[in-house]
Design an enzyme around this catalytic site. Structure first.
Site, short mmCIF file in Angstrom:
data_model
loop_
_atom_site.label_atom_id
_atom_site.label_comp_id
_atom_site.label_asym_id
_atom_site.label_seq_id
_atom_site.Cartn_x
_atom_site.Cartn_y
_atom_site.Cartn_z
CB SER A 1 -5.89 3.16 5.69
OG SER A 1 -6.12 3.49 7.05
NE ARG B 1 -0.58 0.27 4.98
CZ ARG B 1 -1.03 0.88 6.06
NH1 ARG B 1 -2.11 1.63 6.01
NH2 ARG B 1 -0.40 0.74 7.21
CG ASP C 1 -7.41 -3.26 11.39
OD1 ASP C 1 -7.07 -2.86 12.51
OD2 ASP C 1 -7.14 -2.65 10.34
CD GLN D 1 -11.69 -2.60 9.76
OE1 GLN D 1 -10.84 -1.91 9.18
NE2 GLN D 1 -12.08 -2.34 10.99
CD GLU E 1 -17.30 1.68 1.58
OE1 GLU E 1 -18.53 1.53 1.78
OE2 GLU E 1 -16.50 2.02 2.47
#
Length: 320
Positions: free
Chosen positions: A43, A16, A123, A127, A64
């Site tokens: 994030s 990421r 998490d 998720q 979303e």
């Protein structure tokens, strides 16, 4: 992450992070690139693009489905929209919108799902994007990319932007071992052989590539020479690389950080069954959700390890 220790791989950046850096740099080169995020830019790392190009960044909030709709509208207007969120939020929450607003009209939307797999750790399962590859592969015309390390991710991000058509790029949260160097060139639809071998082939993508290299080293000590193929494009799959592997090594093990059904293993199995059947085994999450915990502990608990790949390879070799 403790993957890749036997082959001496150094721990690099999270995919990421590499994506965020690459996206910011590509923004300077491609003025038509715009970014739409679902209020998780800190994030997904799209915040780095936003800081440099605030007029080309749109935060739609925790919505979303709307995110995908906005991205599709931007694509229809001639922009190159990158729509980013957590993999589970993007693919699971907004699947119908992706289906009808992106895949059906084949719009040039770049879907980016971060925090994929169980390696996001604490998490927890709500998720963890572990169905995302299966969902993405089910959509006609959608290219599905799962790079192994920071260098592959940077190159994959460029390839995604240059690719004409809808694309899904899968990213992870934790730092991962460095497999490639800075000269690596990602080509959509191409597999990369990282190690030669004639007894069995280990096919992997994402964080499992380092684990496959680790497993190959252990197998070599046991007298089994394993070919290692990084398969960073799940769709379109590199059929010729798989046919060559089946023909030349006689067996295949597929390793992925995803549920058993519908991911890389399913695509590889369909290809091999149709083109050149051979014994196969699969290292994945099986048919279960995970739980909250430290990333390394979760990977061990659910068998996403080099040791499990070694066991699977030995079983395949025994069945040849």
């Amino acid at each position: 992450m403790n993957l890749g220790t036997r082959v001496g791989l150094k721990l690099g950046k999270a995919t990421r992070d590499a994506f965020g850096e690459a996206l910011r740099d590509l923004g300077r080169e491609f003025p038509d690139v715009v970014v739409v995020d679902g209020d998780v830019s800190n994030s997904t790392r799209t915040e780095w693009f936003a800081k440099e190009f605030p007029d080309r960044f749109f935060n739609v909030g925790i919505a979303e489905s709307n995110l995908v709709g906005v991205a599709s509208g931007l694509a229809a207007s001639g922009k190159i929209p990158v729509a980013a969120s957590f993999a589970c939020f993007l693919l699971c929450n907004a699947f119908d919108q992706i289906r009808m607003s992106v895949a059906f009209p084949r719009l040039n939307v770049k879907l980016v799902g971060s925090h994929a797999g169980i390696s996001i750790g604490e998490d927890g399962p709500s998720q963890m994007g572990i169905e995302d590859v299966a969902l993405a592969c089910a959509l006609p015309g959608l290219a599905v990319l799962v790079p192994a390390d920071e260098h592959a991710t940077r190159s994959a991000t460029r390839a995604m932007i240059l690719h004409e058509g809808p694309t899904y790029l899968r990213l992870g949260r934790p730092p991962v071992p460095v497999v490639y160097d800075e000269s690596f060139e990602f080509v959509i639809g191409k597999a990369y052989q990282l190690r030669a071998g004639h007894d069995v082939t280990l096919v992997a993508n994402g964080i499992m590539v380092a684990a496959a290299l680790d497993a190959a080293e252990e197998l070599a000590g046991r007298g089994i020479q394993a070919r290692v193929l990084d398969m960073p494009t799940v769709k379109p799959i590199d059929e010729e690389a798989l046919v060559a592997a089946a023909r030349e090594t006689g067996g295949i093990v597929v390793a992925e950080e995803h549920l058993h059904y519908g991911g890389l293993g399913s695509v590889v199995a369909m290809t091999v069954a149709r083109r050149y059947p051979c014994p196969m085994a699969f290292v994945d999450l099986d048919d279960t959700y995970a739980e909250s915990g430290a990333p390394d502990d979760l990977l061990r608990a659910y068998g996403l390890t080099a040791e499990r790949i070694v066991e699977a390879a030995e079983s395949v070799v025994a069945r040849r």
